[in-house]
Motif scaffolding. Structure first.
Motif, PDB file in Angstrom:
ATOM      1  N   PRO A  84      46.864 -21.337  22.671  1.00 55.72           N
ATOM      2  CA  PRO A  84      46.474 -21.273  24.086  1.00 55.72           C
ATOM      3  C   PRO A  84      47.560 -21.822  25.018  1.00 55.72           C
ATOM      4  CG  PRO A  84      44.634 -22.041  22.773  1.00 55.72           C
ATOM      5  CD  PRO A  84      45.834 -21.998  21.851  1.00 55.72           C
ATOM      6  N   GLY A  85      47.751 -21.115  26.131  1.00 62.03           N
ATOM      7  CA  GLY A  85      48.700 -21.548  27.155  1.00 62.03           C
ATOM      8  C   GLY A  85      50.143 -21.169  26.893  1.00 62.03           C
ATOM      9  N   THR A  86      50.417 -20.371  25.851  1.00 62.31           N
ATOM     10  CA  THR A  86      51.820 -20.092  25.502  1.00 62.31           C
ATOM     11  C   THR A  86      52.228 -18.629  25.620  1.00 62.31           C
ATOM     12  OG1 THR A  86      51.434 -19.728  23.126  1.00 62.31           O
ATOM     13  CG2 THR A  86      51.790 -22.021  23.862  1.00 62.31           C
ATOM     14  N   LEU A  87      51.306 -17.731  25.912  1.00 63.91           N
ATOM     15  CA  LEU A  87      51.612 -16.300  25.924  1.00 63.91           C
ATOM     16  C   LEU A  87      52.209 -15.868  27.261  1.00 63.91           C
ATOM     17  CD1 LEU A  87      51.435 -13.448  24.640  1.00 63.91           C
ATOM     18  CD2 LEU A  87      49.081 -13.330  25.506  1.00 63.91           C
ATOM     19  N   THR A  88      53.322 -15.142  27.201  1.00 67.60           N
ATOM     20  CA  THR A  88      53.871 -14.449  28.371  1.00 67.60           C
ATOM     21  C   THR A  88      54.150 -13.011  27.955  1.00 67.60           C
ATOM     22  OG1 THR A  88      56.153 -15.096  27.894  1.00 67.60           O
ATOM     23  CG2 THR A  88      54.938 -16.504  29.401  1.00 67.60           C
ATOM     24  N   ILE A  89      53.888 -12.090  28.874  1.00 62.73           N
ATOM     25  CA  ILE A  89      54.134 -10.666  28.649  1.00 62.73           C
ATOM     26  C   ILE A  89      54.905 -10.154  29.861  1.00 62.73           C
ATOM     27  CG2 ILE A  89      53.081  -8.390  28.326  1.00 62.73           C
ATOM     28  CD1 ILE A  89      50.600  -9.884  27.182  1.00 62.73           C
ATOM     29  N   THR A  90      55.937  -9.336  29.617  1.00 68.88           N
ATOM     30  CA  THR A  90      56.750  -8.863  30.734  1.00 68.88           C
ATOM     31  C   THR A  90      57.345  -7.489  30.477  1.00 68.88           C
ATOM     32  OG1 THR A  90      58.547  -9.475  32.243  1.00 68.88           O
ATOM     33  CG2 THR A  90      58.882  -9.966  29.901  1.00 68.88           C
ATOM     34  N   ASP A  91      57.619  -6.794  31.580  1.00 63.57           N
ATOM     35  CA  ASP A  91      58.424  -5.567  31.546  1.00 63.57           C
ATOM     36  C   ASP A  91      59.764  -5.838  32.236  1.00 63.57           C
ATOM     37  OD1 ASP A  91      57.776  -5.679  34.248  1.00 63.57           O
ATOM     38  OD2 ASP A  91      57.115  -3.596  34.373  1.00 63.57           O
ATOM     39  N   ARG A  92      60.078  -7.098  32.460  1.00 57.75           N
ATOM     40  CA  ARG A  92      61.262  -7.634  33.136  1.00 57.75           C
ATOM     41  C   ARG A  92      61.203  -7.468  34.657  1.00 57.75           C
ATOM     42  NH1 ARG A  92      64.589  -5.070  28.739  1.00 57.75           N
ATOM     43  NH2 ARG A  92      64.555  -6.603  27.078  1.00 57.75           N
ATOM     44  N   ILE A  93      60.107  -6.890  35.158  1.00 61.70           N
ATOM     45  CA  ILE A  93      59.877  -6.821  36.599  1.00 61.70           C
ATOM     46  C   ILE A  93      58.687  -7.701  36.950  1.00 61.70           C
ATOM     47  CG2 ILE A  93      59.279  -5.306  38.547  1.00 61.70           C
ATOM     48  CD1 ILE A  93      61.883  -4.341  37.554  1.00 61.70           C
ATOM     49  N   GLU A  94      57.596  -7.492  36.217  1.00 63.05           N
ATOM     50  CA  GLU A  94      56.361  -8.249  36.416  1.00 63.05           C
ATOM     51  C   GLU A  94      56.089  -9.057  35.146  1.00 63.05           C
ATOM     52  OE1 GLU A  94      51.670  -7.417  37.648  1.00 63.05           O
ATOM     53  OE2 GLU A  94      53.067  -5.740  37.476  1.00 63.05           O
ATOM     54  N   THR A  95      55.681 -10.300  35.313  1.00 62.40           N
ATOM     55  CA  THR A  95      55.417 -11.183  34.169  1.00 62.40           C
ATOM     56  C   THR A  95      54.003 -11.732  34.257  1.00 62.40           C
ATOM     57  OG1 THR A  95      57.740 -11.795  33.995  1.00 62.40           O
ATOM     58  CG2 THR A  95      56.156 -13.285  32.969  1.00 62.40           C
ATOM     59  N   PHE A  96      53.310 -11.693  33.122  1.00 62.59           N
ATOM     60  CA  PHE A  96      51.974 -12.258  32.987  1.00 62.59           C
ATOM     61  C   PHE A  96      52.094 -13.571  32.221  1.00 62.59           C
ATOM     62  CE2 PHE A  96      51.589  -7.758  33.413  1.00 62.59           C
ATOM     63  CZ  PHE A  96      50.474  -7.557  34.213  1.00 62.59           C
ATOM     64  N   THR A  97      51.461 -14.617  32.740  1.00 61.76           N
ATOM     65  CA  THR A  97      51.516 -15.934  32.124  1.00 61.76           C
ATOM     66  C   THR A  97      50.100 -16.387  31.786  1.00 61.76           C
ATOM     67  OG1 THR A  97      53.468 -16.453  33.452  1.00 61.76           O
ATOM     68  CG2 THR A  97      52.341 -18.302  32.415  1.00 61.76           C
ATOM     69  N   ASP A  98      49.938 -16.895  30.585  1.00 58.88           N
ATOM     70  CA  ASP A  98      48.656 -17.388  30.084  1.00 58.88           C
ATOM     71  C   ASP A  98      48.328 -18.717  30.753  1.00 58.88           C
ATOM     72  OD1 ASP A  98      46.595 -18.392  28.486  1.00 58.88           O
ATOM     73  OD2 ASP A  98      47.841 -18.544  26.700  1.00 58.88           O
ATOM     74  N   ASN A  99      47.134 -18.821  31.347  1.00 59.74           N
ATOM     75  CA  ASN A  99      46.753 -20.059  32.035  1.00 59.74           C
ATOM     76  C   ASN A  99      46.100 -21.097  31.119  1.00 59.74           C
ATOM     77  OD1 ASN A  99      44.105 -19.219  31.630  1.00 59.74           O
ATOM     78  ND2 ASN A  99      43.567 -19.161  33.811  1.00 59.74           N
ATOM     79  N   GLY A 100      46.010 -20.797  29.812  1.00 63.96           N
ATOM     80  CA  GLY A 100      45.410 -21.734  28.867  1.00 63.96           C
ATOM     81  C   GLY A 100      43.904 -21.591  28.746  1.00 63.96           C
ATOM     82  N   GLY A 101      43.305 -20.742  29.577  1.00 67.87           N
ATOM     83  CA  GLY A 101      41.867 -20.516  29.544  1.00 67.87           C
ATOM     84  C   GLY A 101      41.515 -19.074  29.218  1.00 67.87           C
ATOM     85  N   GLY A 102      42.463 -18.328  28.666  1.00 73.02           N
ATOM     86  CA  GLY A 102      42.207 -16.947  28.283  1.00 73.02           C
ATOM     87  C   GLY A 102      42.503 -15.927  29.369  1.00 73.02           C
ATOM     88  N   ILE A 103      43.045 -16.375  30.501  1.00 72.50           N
ATOM     89  CA  ILE A 103      43.365 -15.478  31.614  1.00 72.50           C
ATOM     90  C   ILE A 103      44.882 -15.312  31.692  1.00 72.50           C
ATOM     91  CG2 ILE A 103      43.211 -15.129  34.127  1.00 72.50           C
ATOM     92  CD1 ILE A 103      40.493 -15.058  32.698  1.00 72.50           C
ATOM     93  N   LEU A 104      45.324 -14.062  31.859  1.00 73.79           N
ATOM     94  CA  LEU A 104      46.743 -13.761  32.050  1.00 73.79           C
ATOM     95  C   LEU A 104      46.961 -13.480  33.530  1.00 73.79           C
ATOM     96  CD1 LEU A 104      47.265 -11.508  28.919  1.00 73.79           C
ATOM     97  CD2 LEU A 104      47.972 -13.882  29.221  1.00 73.79           C
ATOM     98  N   VAL A 105      47.831 -14.265  34.160  1.00 73.07           N
ATOM     99  CA  VAL A 105      48.056 -14.203  35.597  1.00 73.07           C
ATOM    100  C   VAL A 105      49.393 -13.527  35.851  1.00 73.07           C
ATOM    101  CG1 VAL A 105      48.268 -15.556  37.710  1.00 73.07           C
ATOM    102  CG2 VAL A 105      46.706 -16.308  35.900  1.00 73.07           C
ATOM    103  N   SER A 106      49.355 -12.473  36.654  1.00 71.16           N
ATOM    104  CA  SER A 106      50.558 -11.726  37.004  1.00 71.16           C
ATOM    105  C   SER A 106      51.286 -12.414  38.149  1.00 71.16           C
ATOM    106  CB  SER A 106      50.176 -10.307  37.420  1.00 71.16           C
ATOM    107  OG  SER A 106      51.244  -9.686  38.094  1.00 71.16           O
ATOM    108  N   ASP A 107      52.625 -12.437  38.080  1.00 68.59           N
ATOM    109  CA  ASP A 107      53.390 -12.997  39.187  1.00 68.59           C
ATOM    110  C   ASP A 107      53.461 -12.022  40.365  1.00 68.59           C
ATOM    111  OD1 ASP A 107      55.177 -11.146  38.132  1.00 68.59           O
ATOM    112  OD2 ASP A 107      56.794 -12.578  37.830  1.00 68.59           O
TER     113      ASP A 107
END
Length: 195
Positions: A84-107
């Motif tokens: 928990p809290g360690t996942l990031t996903i990106t296409d090198r333009i937009e990045t999703f960051t794990d908030n530690g509660g199961g939600i991925l937040v887009s920048d």
């Protein structure tokens, strides 16, 4: 007790001291990469999505989870268990960051995805479709898989991991440090009990 370097068959005296009880279960896994420097018995270990052994403090980087097509904005996949809290996903333009509660937040778009930590299953929605053939990649830390039972020597390609039972707390390591209270609790959820 003094730390000795005696070897008994394939187990050193220190290696034998990792297991604290007779009911430990040990499993052998392949290392993600051959060992390039000695890794002492007692290290917390994690698993890659391919079920390969890595030190628990490693980041599993650059896992390709899809490719852009200039039309698709919604992507889902499964990575295997994720810390928990360690996942990031990106296409090198937009990045999703794990908030530690199961939600991925887009920048770029705010809340726009979720993750199930126990399976690594996730779903995200990009604000704009990733361009054609642009890789969408994920980075994360693994959950603990167990405790390295024997010291891994340079060139080793597999390691024995205690996956159940009692282990000697004083020999446990994450990198060069003693595991945190949170990491010790994570071991207990895997039925590995530091004593």
């Amino acid at each position: 007790m003094a730390n000795h370097n005696a070897t008994i068959g394939k187990e050193s005296l220190k290696d034998v001291q990792i297991a604290a009880g007779d009911n430990c279960v040990t499993r052998t896994y392949d290392f993600h990469l051959p060992i390039s420097e000695e890794l002492e018995a007692g290290h917390l270990m994690g698993l890659t999505p391919e079920m390969e052994l890595v030190p628990f403090d490693s980041t599993i980087s650059g896992t390709t989870i899809g490719n852009g097509d200039d039309a698709t904005t919604d992507f889902s996949n499964t990575l295997g268990a994720v810390m928990p809290g360690t996942l990031t996903i990106t296409d090198r333009i937009e990045t999703f960051t794990d908030n530690g509660g199961g939600i991925l937040v887009s920048d770029a778009a705010g809340i726009s995805g979720n993750v199930d930590y126990s399976t690594g299953a996730f779903a995200i929605s990009f604000k704009a479709a990733p361009a054609v053939d642009v890789p969408i990649t994920a980075d994360h830390k693994p959950v603990p898989a167990g405790i390295l039972k024997r010291t891994a020597e340079v060139g080793d390609t597999e390691g024995d991991v205690i996956t159940f039972g009692q282990v000697n707390r004083k020999h446990l390591k994450v990198g060069e440090a003693f595991p945190s209270a949170t990491q010790l609790r994570l071991l207990e959820t895997k039925h590995i009990y530091p004593v």
